[in-house]
Write a protein that holds these residues in place. Structure first.
Motif, PDB file in Angstrom:
ATOM      1  N   LEU A   1       0.985  -1.144  -0.061  1.00 36.75           N
ATOM      2  CA  LEU A   1       0.133   0.052   0.019  1.00 36.75           C
ATOM      3  C   LEU A   1       0.891   1.423  -0.049  1.00 36.75           C
ATOM      4  N   GLU A   2       0.196   2.133  -0.623  1.00 32.12           N
ATOM      5  CA  GLU A   2       0.938   3.596  -0.488  1.00 32.12           C
ATOM      6  C   GLU A   2       1.294   4.103   1.113  1.00 32.12           C
ATOM      7  N   PRO A   3       2.244   4.655   1.487  1.00 39.31           N
ATOM      8  CA  PRO A   3       2.519   4.830   2.777  1.00 39.31           C
ATOM      9  C   PRO A   3       1.254   5.873   3.326  1.00 39.31           C
ATOM     10  N   LEU A   4       0.909   5.496   4.478  1.00 41.95           N
ATOM     11  CA  LEU A   4      -0.040   6.187   5.143  1.00 41.95           C
ATOM     12  C   LEU A   4      -1.445   5.944   4.994  1.00 41.95           C
ATOM     13  N   ALA A   5      -1.641   4.887   4.004  1.00 44.96           N
ATOM     14  CA  ALA A   5      -3.043   4.505   3.412  1.00 44.96           C
ATOM     15  C   ALA A   5      -3.625   4.073   4.612  1.00 44.96           C
ATOM     16  N   CYS A   6      -2.993   3.079   5.452  1.00 45.34           N
ATOM     17  CA  CYS A   6      -3.633   2.475   6.411  1.00 45.34           C
ATOM     18  C   CYS A   6      -2.900   2.039   7.390  1.00 45.34           C
ATOM     19  N   PHE A   7      -3.214   2.051   8.797  1.00 40.49           N
ATOM     20  CA  PHE A   7      -2.443   1.634  10.047  1.00 40.49           C
ATOM     21  C   PHE A   7      -3.106   0.732  10.761  1.00 40.49           C
ATOM     22  N   GLU A   8      -2.159  -0.220  11.290  1.00 40.02           N
ATOM     23  CA  GLU A   8      -2.804  -1.250  12.170  1.00 40.02           C
ATOM     24  C   GLU A   8      -2.422  -0.695  13.697  1.00 40.02           C
ATOM     25  N   VAL A   9      -3.687  -0.804  14.545  1.00 39.91           N
ATOM     26  CA  VAL A   9      -3.463  -0.059  15.886  1.00 39.91           C
ATOM     27  C   VAL A   9      -4.323  -0.740  16.894  1.00 39.91           C
ATOM     28  N   PHE A  10      -3.949  -1.228  17.974  1.00 42.74           N
ATOM     29  CA  PHE A  10      -4.897  -1.692  18.998  1.00 42.74           C
ATOM     30  C   PHE A  10      -4.270  -1.249  20.342  1.00 42.74           C
ATOM     31  N   PRO A  11      -5.257  -0.935  21.216  1.00 42.05           N
ATOM     32  CA  PRO A  11      -6.705  -0.470  21.118  1.00 42.05           C
ATOM     33  C   PRO A  11      -7.010   0.707  20.027  1.00 42.05           C
ATOM     34  N   PRO A  12      -8.114   0.741  19.355  1.00 45.74           N
ATOM     35  CA  PRO A  12      -8.548   1.767  18.406  1.00 45.74           C
ATOM     36  C   PRO A  12      -8.498   3.101  19.151  1.00 45.74           C
ATOM     37  N   LEU A  13      -8.196   4.040  18.106  1.00 42.47           N
ATOM     38  CA  LEU A  13      -7.974   5.366  18.723  1.00 42.47           C
ATOM     39  C   LEU A  13      -9.429   6.143  18.524  1.00 42.47           C
ATOM     40  N   ALA A  14      -9.410   7.116  19.400  1.00 43.14           N
ATOM     41  CA  ALA A  14     -10.744   7.864  19.438  1.00 43.14           C
ATOM     42  C   ALA A  14     -11.600   8.273  18.110  1.00 43.14           C
ATOM     43  N   ILE A  15     -10.346   8.683  17.207  1.00 44.34           N
ATOM     44  CA  ILE A  15     -11.056   8.775  15.823  1.00 44.34           C
ATOM     45  C   ILE A  15     -11.787   7.805  15.138  1.00 44.34           C
ATOM     46  N   MET A  16     -11.280   6.622  15.324  1.00 41.98           N
ATOM     47  CA  MET A  16     -11.938   5.408  14.809  1.00 41.98           C
ATOM     48  C   MET A  16     -13.275   5.165  15.343  1.00 41.98           C
ATOM     49  N   GLU A  17     -13.377   5.287  16.671  1.00 46.29           N
ATOM     50  CA  GLU A  17     -14.601   5.273  17.512  1.00 46.29           C
ATOM     51  C   GLU A  17     -15.509   6.161  16.925  1.00 46.29           C
ATOM     52  N   GLU A  18     -15.064   7.370  16.641  1.00 48.51           N
ATOM     53  CA  GLU A  18     -16.082   8.512  16.114  1.00 48.51           C
ATOM     54  C   GLU A  18     -16.530   7.995  14.472  1.00 48.51           C
ATOM     55  N   ILE A  19     -15.679   7.505  13.966  1.00 55.56           N
ATOM     56  CA  ILE A  19     -16.176   7.064  12.458  1.00 55.56           C
ATOM     57  C   ILE A  19     -17.214   5.669  12.706  1.00 55.56           C
ATOM     58  N   TRP A  20     -16.676   4.879  13.798  1.00 58.34           N
ATOM     59  CA  TRP A  20     -17.936   3.721  13.849  1.00 58.34           C
ATOM     60  C   TRP A  20     -19.036   4.205  14.469  1.00 58.34           C
ATOM     61  N   ALA A  21     -19.087   5.146  15.399  1.00 56.41           N
ATOM     62  CA  ALA A  21     -20.215   5.696  15.984  1.00 56.41           C
ATOM     63  C   ALA A  21     -21.216   6.203  14.995  1.00 56.41           C
ATOM     64  N   ALA A  22     -20.689   6.945  13.920  1.00 58.15           N
ATOM     65  CA  ALA A  22     -21.349   7.827  12.872  1.00 58.15           C
ATOM     66  C   ALA A  22     -22.157   6.753  12.051  1.00 58.15           C
ATOM     67  N   GLY A  23     -21.392   5.392  11.956  1.00 56.87           N
ATOM     68  CA  GLY A  23     -22.086   4.187  11.304  1.00 56.87           C
ATOM     69  C   GLY A  23     -23.114   3.450  12.153  1.00 56.87           C
ATOM     70  N   GLY A  24     -23.068   3.953  13.282  1.00 59.17           N
ATOM     71  CA  GLY A  24     -24.001   2.877  14.163  1.00 59.17           C
ATOM     72  C   GLY A  24     -23.426   1.810  14.953  1.00 59.17           C
ATOM     73  N   ILE A  25     -22.106   2.053  14.988  1.00 57.74           N
ATOM     74  CA  ILE A  25     -21.177   0.983  15.746  1.00 57.74           C
ATOM     75  C   ILE A  25     -20.768   1.631  16.862  1.00 57.74           C
ATOM     76  N   THR A  26     -21.489   1.466  17.840  1.00 54.54           N
ATOM     77  CA  THR A  26     -21.324   2.051  19.259  1.00 54.54           C
ATOM     78  C   THR A  26     -20.908   0.913  20.415  1.00 54.54           C
ATOM     79  N   GLU A  27     -20.786   1.313  21.597  1.00 51.93           N
ATOM     80  CA  GLU A  27     -20.036   0.795  22.691  1.00 51.93           C
ATOM     81  C   GLU A  27     -20.189  -0.621  22.926  1.00 51.93           C
ATOM     82  N   GLY A  28     -21.462  -1.047  22.681  1.00 51.19           N
ATOM     83  CA  GLY A  28     -21.659  -2.618  22.802  1.00 51.19           C
ATOM     84  C   GLY A  28     -20.865  -3.297  21.783  1.00 51.19           C
ATOM     85  N   ARG A  29     -20.566  -2.784  20.393  1.00 56.47           N
ATOM     86  CA  ARG A  29     -19.937  -3.480  19.630  1.00 56.47           C
ATOM     87  C   ARG A  29     -18.205  -3.114  19.939  1.00 56.47           C
TER      88      ARG A  29
END
Length: 242
Positions: A105-133
């Protein structure tokens, strides 16, 4: 072959616990709204099973009675139909050899990270993937990671990947609405394959509802093939549990 993928679902997207009752395995979702962690599956012959006892067990967990119907569960499917259960969310299990999806992949196209970052939780929340998941991701006791996809220098997508034996499974793929049709999801799938290869997986798999047109189009583009299917039966809200 399908059993290995169902085992992978349970391992990589696990319920809080599993209870044996009435000849069924009842999944305690621990407050998650994800059907995969809140459903019951038949664990014995139907003649030896007690659907009513399983229903009572799910109600005791504060969960609406919900059964996963796999390919071998046709008789149970018919029985639940007689008891006033509706079909919901027919699902494909799709898979492809990891080796066919490996890409640099191109540099910076995708990162592996755990636990997920807050910005990732925001992206999920916008799609309906919230705390329970998110809690499901944290309790998975497997090799796992989350993926942060990027577009135009900004966070654009999030996904979770887990491994069970030689099968990796990607869950909760979500791309920000502003970043769609920019190749983010494709890059994230390639990144998932790269991670999977690094951790010894031979197959990369997903579960996707028939109704999710955009996701099915993505997985067809990636040449992922059906390896199993299931649907759910859920009790109609106005039906009596007898």
């Amino acid at each position: 072959m399908s059993k290995a993928y169902f085992d992978t679902i349970d391992a990589t997207w696990p319920p809080l616990n599993i209870i044996e009752r009435g000849g069924f395995l009842l999944r305690n979702g621990g407050g998650s709204d994800s059907k995969r962690v809140c459903c019951a599956t038949l664990n014995t012959s139907l003649s030896a099973a007690d659907i009513q006892d399983a229903e009572t067990g799910m109600i005791a967990l504060n969960q609406r009675p919900l059964f996963m119907i796999r390919e071998e569960d046709n008789e149970l499917d018919a029985k639940l139909n007689e008891r006033g259960y509706d079909i919901v969310d027919p699902v494909h299990i799709l898979s492809a050899p990891v080796a066919t999806l490996i890409r640099e992949l191109e540099p910076l196209a995708c990162f592996e990270v755990f636990p997920p970052l807050a910005i990732m939780e925001e992206i999920w929340a916008a799609g309906g993937i919230t705390e329970g998941r998110l809690n499901v991701m944290h309790r998975a006791q497997t090799a796992k990671t989350t993926l942060l996809g990027r577009a135009k220098g900004r966070a654009a997508g999030a996904a979770f990947v887990g491994l069970h034996e030689k099968i990796a499974m990607l869950h909760a793929l979500e791309v920000s609405s502003r970043a769609r049709r920019q190749g983010v999801a494709v890059n994230m799938m390639y990144a998932a394959a790269n991670w999977s290869q690094d951790h010894g997986a031979e197959q990369l798999s997903v579960v996707v509802t028939h109704a999710n047109t955009a996701a099915n189009k993505l997985y067809t583009f990636l040449n992922m093939k059906p390896v199993g299917h299931y649907h759910y039966r859920i009790k109609q809200k106005n039906s009596r549990i007898d």
